[in-house]
Design a protein around this motif. Structure first.
Motif, PDB file in Angstrom:
ATOM      1  N   PRO A   1       0.850  -1.141   0.034  1.00 39.66           N
ATOM      2  CA  PRO A   1       0.078   0.297  -0.166  1.00 39.66           C
ATOM      3  C   PRO A   1       0.837   1.310  -0.752  1.00 39.66           C
ATOM      4  N   ARG A   2       0.439   2.186  -0.633  1.00 38.45           N
ATOM      5  CA  ARG A   2       1.264   3.356  -0.588  1.00 38.45           C
ATOM      6  C   ARG A   2      -0.224   4.629   0.110  1.00 38.45           C
ATOM      7  N   ARG A   3       0.472   5.665   0.384  1.00 37.09           N
ATOM      8  CA  ARG A   3       0.074   6.392   1.447  1.00 37.09           C
ATOM      9  C   ARG A   3      -1.880   6.495   1.463  1.00 37.09           C
ATOM     10  N   GLY A   4      -2.678   6.002   2.367  1.00 35.65           N
ATOM     11  CA  GLY A   4      -3.717   5.767   2.609  1.00 35.65           C
ATOM     12  C   GLY A   4      -4.144   4.937   1.921  1.00 35.65           C
ATOM     13  N   GLU A   5      -4.080   3.819   1.946  1.00 33.43           N
ATOM     14  CA  GLU A   5      -4.126   2.653   1.223  1.00 33.43           C
ATOM     15  C   GLU A   5      -3.582   1.585   2.481  1.00 33.43           C
ATOM     16  N   VAL A   6      -4.560   0.581   2.212  1.00 34.06           N
ATOM     17  CA  VAL A   6      -4.488  -0.741   2.897  1.00 34.06           C
ATOM     18  C   VAL A   6      -4.062  -2.035   1.713  1.00 34.06           C
ATOM     19  N   THR A   7      -3.505  -3.082   2.347  1.00 33.76           N
ATOM     20  CA  THR A   7      -3.456  -4.141   1.378  1.00 33.76           C
ATOM     21  C   THR A   7      -4.505  -4.882   2.860  1.00 33.76           C
ATOM     22  N   VAL A   8      -5.507  -5.967   1.615  1.00 32.69           N
ATOM     23  CA  VAL A   8      -5.629  -6.956   2.534  1.00 32.69           C
ATOM     24  C   VAL A   8      -5.774  -8.383   1.955  1.00 32.69           C
ATOM     25  N   LYS A   9      -5.961  -8.907   2.784  1.00 31.29           N
ATOM     26  CA  LYS A   9      -5.552 -10.586   2.727  1.00 31.29           C
ATOM     27  C   LYS A   9      -7.811 -10.502   2.434  1.00 31.29           C
ATOM     28  N   LEU A  10      -7.887 -11.277   1.162  1.00 32.27           N
ATOM     29  CA  LEU A  10      -9.418 -12.097   1.272  1.00 32.27           C
ATOM     30  C   LEU A  10     -10.321 -12.576   1.412  1.00 32.27           C
ATOM     31  N   GLY A  11     -11.335 -12.947   2.115  1.00 31.13           N
ATOM     32  CA  GLY A  11     -12.002 -14.203   2.703  1.00 31.13           C
ATOM     33  C   GLY A  11     -12.860 -14.929   1.949  1.00 31.13           C
ATOM     34  N   ALA A  12     -14.040 -13.844   1.127  1.00 31.27           N
ATOM     35  CA  ALA A  12     -14.263 -14.058  -0.092  1.00 31.27           C
ATOM     36  C   ALA A  12     -15.120 -13.302  -0.617  1.00 31.27           C
ATOM     37  N   CYS A  13     -15.660 -13.728  -2.030  1.00 32.41           N
ATOM     38  CA  CYS A  13     -16.155 -12.715  -3.226  1.00 32.41           C
ATOM     39  C   CYS A  13     -17.204 -12.854  -3.763  1.00 32.41           C
ATOM     40  N   GLY A  14     -17.639 -12.360  -3.505  1.00 35.75           N
ATOM     41  CA  GLY A  14     -19.265 -12.400  -4.804  1.00 35.75           C
ATOM     42  C   GLY A  14     -18.790 -11.761  -5.713  1.00 35.75           C
ATOM     43  N   VAL A  15     -19.620 -13.504  -6.970  1.00 37.17           N
ATOM     44  CA  VAL A  15     -19.521 -13.166  -8.525  1.00 37.17           C
ATOM     45  C   VAL A  15     -21.536 -12.182  -8.776  1.00 37.17           C
ATOM     46  N   CYS A  16     -20.555 -10.913  -9.159  1.00 37.96           N
ATOM     47  CA  CYS A  16     -22.163 -10.378  -9.149  1.00 37.96           C
ATOM     48  C   CYS A  16     -22.629 -10.084 -11.013  1.00 37.96           C
ATOM     49  N   HIS A  17     -23.549  -9.652 -11.519  1.00 36.64           N
ATOM     50  CA  HIS A  17     -23.528  -9.941 -12.716  1.00 36.64           C
ATOM     51  C   HIS A  17     -22.424  -9.022 -13.280  1.00 36.64           C
ATOM     52  N   SER A  18     -21.954  -7.399 -12.377  1.00 37.19           N
ATOM     53  CA  SER A  18     -21.778  -6.230 -12.980  1.00 37.19           C
ATOM     54  C   SER A  18     -20.247  -7.124 -13.360  1.00 37.19           C
ATOM     55  N   ASP A  19     -19.453  -8.474 -12.389  1.00 42.45           N
ATOM     56  CA  ASP A  19     -18.863  -8.653 -12.955  1.00 42.45           C
ATOM     57  C   ASP A  19     -18.468  -9.218 -14.260  1.00 42.45           C
ATOM     58  N   LEU A  20     -18.989 -10.530 -14.427  1.00 38.30           N
ATOM     59  CA  LEU A  20     -19.827 -10.712 -16.123  1.00 38.30           C
ATOM     60  C   LEU A  20     -20.133 -10.036 -17.264  1.00 38.30           C
ATOM     61  N   SER A  21     -20.527  -8.217 -16.956  1.00 35.56           N
ATOM     62  CA  SER A  21     -21.184  -7.458 -17.762  1.00 35.56           C
ATOM     63  C   SER A  21     -19.496  -6.970 -17.997  1.00 35.56           C
ATOM     64  N   ALA A  22     -18.490  -7.085 -17.467  1.00 35.31           N
ATOM     65  CA  ALA A  22     -17.486  -6.605 -17.571  1.00 35.31           C
ATOM     66  C   ALA A  22     -16.599  -7.493 -18.423  1.00 35.31           C
TER      67      ALA A  22
END
Ligand SMILES: NC(=O)c1ccc[n+]([C@@H]2O[C@H](COP(=O)([O-])OP(=O)(O)OC[C@H]3O[C@@H](n4cnc5c(N)ncnc54)[C@H](O)[C@@H]3O)[C@@H](O)[C@H]2O)c1
Ligand SMILES: [Zn+2]
Ligand SMILES: [Zn+2]
Length: 368
Positions: free
Chosen positions: A27-48
């Protein structure tokens, strides 16, 4: 430190997503790194991935995730190591007239972080060292991600990551459209077009708000069964292209007070608008292709005083609304467990997208 992470990437429009090992910069200033636990699959991801939403590849997908803070950038005071967080895909500058008025979804600077972090650069590189864009400042369909603190909201660590993740899009979008955008009143009647991850949350939002009648509309019987479980009092199976507004008016005389379009089609927006009663409100939640348009009979605007509006991320204020949604979950009113039809390891992400496209899930969630 820089970390290796498996990530779900769109390499080419119209092609299945791929899972690659990427490099996530610290991370740079004002940022953090996250270790993800879960992520939903949204239609907007598919639309991308098919160009409906314009986010040119190569793109790290994901904007509906929960995880744990593992590294802090300079100047970060609002989050600490070990905090549990949910991603928020809207960029809020905090200073423009809309941010000042408590409407961050309308932030004038939003265009700044469509496929990058707010400073216009990315912390993600592929194995060859080439930069990878990220979905809406997030790119959280990955084992690790570096985000700006304004794209994260701290949550109660007791809530499991897979359930919490859903608040990062589907729940806040759907329930927020009911609570914040439409302000659905108790005893009112509601029609919901499209009963996927977002539509089911409109339905349960309407139920929690005390709507008397909730008519669910979908092309798939399986979705209508889910809709009943989430609070629909009536269901209508529709064929693509069929005008359903007359049938809705048969169920609710004069038409419902509110209609929510949760598919992303001008044709359905027109049907939603036609179906509402005089003085009613139609809310567009679905995201259509850039060249799609809709029609309303102009005369109905003055003579029937109908309103057609949109709702972006449930007109939410993430730091206010995420904890509010999770409180509704804890009190047993908001159904999150039932939203997850299937969990996938990241290697099976292509299957998760195929299942979304085939309409097999209420929500599919990638677990890391
Ligand atoms: N406004 C926002 O902030 C926001 C946020 C997230 C998602 N979205 C958009 O909301 C939409 C829904 O997302 P989702 O994740 O719930 O998708 P989904 O694929 O899970 O659900 C879509 C549902 O619509 C149904 N459907 C398809 N064609 C239909 C038709 N002609 N009539 C009735 N139902 C039909 C499908 O069977 C499915 O159940 C997408 O356009 C997505 O991009 C908007
Ligand atoms: Zn989404
Ligand atoms: Zn702003």
């Amino acid at each position: 430190m820089a970390r290796n992470a498996k990530a779900v990437i769109c390499r080419e429009l119209g092609r299945p997503v791929v899972v690659e090992e990427i490099r996530v910069d610290p991370p740079r200033r004002g940022e953090v790194t996250v270790k993800l636990g879960a992520c939903g699959v949204c239609h907007s991801d598919l639309s991308a991935t098919d160009g409906t939403i314009s986010m040119p590849p190569p793109l790290v997908l994901g904007h509906e995730a929960a995880g744990e803070v593992v590294e802090l950038g300079e100047g970060v005071a609002s989050l600490a190591l070990g905090d549990h967080v949910v991603s928020s895909f809207i960029y809020m500058c905090g200073k423009c007239r809309f941010c000042s008025a408590g409407r961050p979804v309308l932030c004038l600077e939003q265009g700044k972080a469509i496929t990058t972090l707010p400073d216009g650069s990315v912390r993600t590189r592929d194995a060859g060292g080439n930069p990878l864009s990220v979905f809406s400042g997030c790119g959280v369909m990955a084992e690790y991600a570096t985000l700006h603190v304004d794209n994260l909201v701290k949550i109660d660590p007791q809530i499991p990551f897979d359930r919490a993740a859903l608040v990062g899009c589907a729940v806040t979008t759907g329930v927020g459209a009911v609570f914040n955008t439409a302000k659905v009143a108790p005893g009112s009647s509601v029609a919901v077009f499209g009963c996927g991850g977002v539509g089911l949350n409109v339905i349960q939002g309407a139920r929690i708000a005390g709507a008397g009648r909730i008519v669910a509309i979908d092309t798939m019987e399986s979705k209508l069964e889910m809709a009943r479980r989430f609070g629909a009092t009536d269901v209508l199976a529709v064929k693509t292209g069929e005008d359903i507004s007359k049938q809705i008016k048969k169920i609710i005389a004069g038409g419902p007070d509110y209609a929510f379009e949760c598919v992303g089609s001008g044709e359905l927006v027109a049907a939603a608008y036609r179906s509402i009663r005089r003085g009613g409100l139609a809310v567009v939640v679905g995201v259509a292709k850039a060249d799609d348009s809709t029609t309303v009979r102009t005369m109905t605007l003055p003579f029937e005083e109908k309103t057609l509006t949109g709702s972006y991320f449930g007109s939410s204020v993430p730091r206010l609304d995420f904890p509010r949604m999770l409180a509704l979950y804890r009190s047993g009113k908001l159904m999150l467990d039932e939203l997850i039809t299937r969990r996938y390891p990241i290697e099976e992400a292509p299957q998760a997208f195929a299942d979304l496209q085939a309409g097999r899930n209420a929500r599919g969630v990638i677990v890391f």
